[in-house]
Motif scaffolding. Structure first.
Motif, PDB file in Angstrom:
ATOM      1  N   LEU A   7      34.677 -53.518  45.125  1.00  0.00           N
ATOM      2  CA  LEU A   7      33.711 -54.235  45.931  1.00  0.00           C
ATOM      3  C   LEU A   7      33.382 -53.422  47.169  1.00  0.00           C
ATOM      4  CD1 LEU A   7      35.113 -57.870  45.765  1.00  0.00           C
ATOM      5  CD2 LEU A   7      33.206 -56.923  44.508  1.00  0.00           C
ATOM      6  N   SER A   8      32.125 -53.152  47.303  1.00  0.00           N
ATOM      7  CA  SER A   8      31.685 -52.437  48.499  1.00  0.00           C
ATOM      8  C   SER A   8      31.265 -53.466  49.544  1.00  0.00           C
ATOM      9  CB  SER A   8      30.516 -51.511  48.150  1.00  0.00           C
ATOM     10  OG  SER A   8      29.393 -52.276  47.784  1.00  0.00           O
ATOM     11  N   GLY A   9      31.007 -53.028  50.723  1.00  0.00           N
ATOM     12  CA  GLY A   9      30.553 -53.902  51.794  1.00  0.00           C
ATOM     13  C   GLY A   9      29.212 -54.534  51.463  1.00  0.00           C
ATOM     14  N   PHE A  10      28.343 -53.776  50.818  1.00  0.00           N
ATOM     15  CA  PHE A  10      27.031 -54.298  50.436  1.00  0.00           C
ATOM     16  C   PHE A  10      27.170 -55.425  49.413  1.00  0.00           C
ATOM     17  CE2 PHE A  10      23.338 -54.231  47.608  1.00  0.00           C
ATOM     18  CZ  PHE A  10      22.340 -54.541  48.520  1.00  0.00           C
TER      19      PHE A  10
ATOM     20  N   ILE B  26      29.737 -57.436  48.959  1.00  0.00           N
ATOM     21  CA  ILE B  26      30.295 -58.616  49.631  1.00  0.00           C
ATOM     22  C   ILE B  26      29.217 -59.310  50.461  1.00  0.00           C
ATOM     23  CG2 ILE B  26      31.940 -59.380  51.382  1.00  0.00           C
ATOM     24  CD1 ILE B  26      33.869 -57.267  50.302  1.00  0.00           C
ATOM     25  N   ALA B  27      28.406 -58.539  51.168  1.00  0.00           N
ATOM     26  CA  ALA B  27      27.333 -59.119  51.980  1.00  0.00           C
ATOM     27  C   ALA B  27      26.310 -59.829  51.089  1.00  0.00           C
ATOM     28  CB  ALA B  27      26.653 -58.043  52.812  1.00  0.00           C
TER      29      ALA B  27
ATOM     30  N   LEU C  29      25.478 -68.642  50.658  1.00  0.00           N
ATOM     31  CA  LEU C  29      24.874 -69.390  51.753  1.00  0.00           C
ATOM     32  C   LEU C  29      23.496 -69.929  51.366  1.00  0.00           C
ATOM     33  CD1 LEU C  29      25.877 -67.282  54.886  1.00  0.00           C
ATOM     34  CD2 LEU C  29      26.623 -69.575  54.274  1.00  0.00           C
ATOM     35  N   THR C  30      22.722 -69.145  50.623  1.00  0.00           N
ATOM     36  CA  THR C  30      21.412 -69.604  50.173  1.00  0.00           C
ATOM     37  C   THR C  30      21.549 -70.832  49.284  1.00  0.00           C
ATOM     38  OG1 THR C  30      20.596 -67.331  50.245  1.00  0.00           O
ATOM     39  CG2 THR C  30      19.307 -68.921  48.972  1.00  0.00           C
ATOM     40  N   VAL C  31      22.508 -70.809  48.358  1.00  0.00           N
ATOM     41  CA  VAL C  31      22.718 -71.959  47.471  1.00  0.00           C
ATOM     42  C   VAL C  31      23.154 -73.172  48.280  1.00  0.00           C
ATOM     43  CG1 VAL C  31      24.203 -72.845  45.635  1.00  0.00           C
ATOM     44  CG2 VAL C  31      23.165 -70.588  45.415  1.00  0.00           C
ATOM     45  N   VAL C  32      24.070 -72.979  49.237  1.00  0.00           N
ATOM     46  CA  VAL C  32      24.563 -74.093  50.042  1.00  0.00           C
ATOM     47  C   VAL C  32      23.448 -74.696  50.890  1.00  0.00           C
ATOM     48  CG1 VAL C  32      26.097 -74.661  51.972  1.00  0.00           C
ATOM     49  CG2 VAL C  32      26.956 -73.329  50.050  1.00  0.00           C
ATOM     50  N   VAL C  33      22.590 -73.866  51.438  1.00  0.00           N
ATOM     51  CA  VAL C  33      21.524 -74.349  52.314  1.00  0.00           C
ATOM     52  C   VAL C  33      20.391 -74.980  51.505  1.00  0.00           C
ATOM     53  CG1 VAL C  33      19.721 -73.587  53.910  1.00  0.00           C
ATOM     54  CG2 VAL C  33      22.051 -72.776  54.200  1.00  0.00           C
TER      55      VAL C  33
END
Length: 173
Positions: free
Chosen positions: A29-32, A34-35, A42-46
């Motif tokens: 897993l790279s930082g990208f 994970i981001a 967050l999009t699904v939650v919102v």
């Protein structure tokens, strides 16, 4: 001269891993990544509550459109009915049929008995004479209550009691 140091490689045997563990360890897993996953969660939650509300509103709109169409057809039927009542011959036919109106000089005949014999469900003709029953209903009611309250029989085993009513001269036997 400098002495060169030799390193010797010794093979090391790792414990055997299952295919699933090997697959899981191969994921990097790279930082990208994970981001991106965080933004996706967050999009699904919102958006999930807003999407649910949107779907409910679309269902309400479809229901209201169906109601509007039903009311439009009702309005069309009422307009047709009003147009019929604007016709004098329709009004005359309704007055003759519903209210039994006739023009002066005409005679109206109403057939009250058309010769058919009315009968009960078991085929017996209905009498035009008033009949009285020969059963004392108070005694029957009391007998039924006492039988139901004092018996140990099952409901299917209880037989209705036969009570002699008054004779034609009015005396009890």
């Amino acid at each position: 001269m400098a002495r060169q140091q030799r390193t010797q490689r010794v093979p090391v045997r790792l414990p055997e891993q299952s295919a699933q563990a090997g697959w899981l360890r191969s994921i990097r897993l790279s930082g990208f990544t994970i981001a991106t996953l965080t933004v996706l969660v967050l999009t699904v939650v919102v958006l999930a509550p807003s999407l649910r509300i949107f779907v409910e509103q679309q269902q309400q709109i479809a229901q209201l459109r169906a109601e509007v169409e039903a009311q439009k057809s009702g309005v069309k039927d009422l307009r047709d009915e009003r147009a019929r009542w604007d016709d004098p011959s329709y009004i005359e036919a309704q007055a003759r049929e519903r209210l039994n109106y006739v023009y002066p000089g005409e005679y109206s005949y109403l057939v009250i008995d058309d010769g058919q014999t009315v009968s009960t469900g078991d085929g017996q003709p209905i009498s035009d004479q008033v009949q009285t029953t020969q059963v004392d209903w108070v005694r029957m009611l009391l007998s039924s209550v006492l039988t139901a309250g004092l018996t140990d029989d099952k409901p299917g085993e209880i037989v209705a009691p036969v009570i002699q009513g008054p004779d034609e001269d009015g005396s009890d036997e």
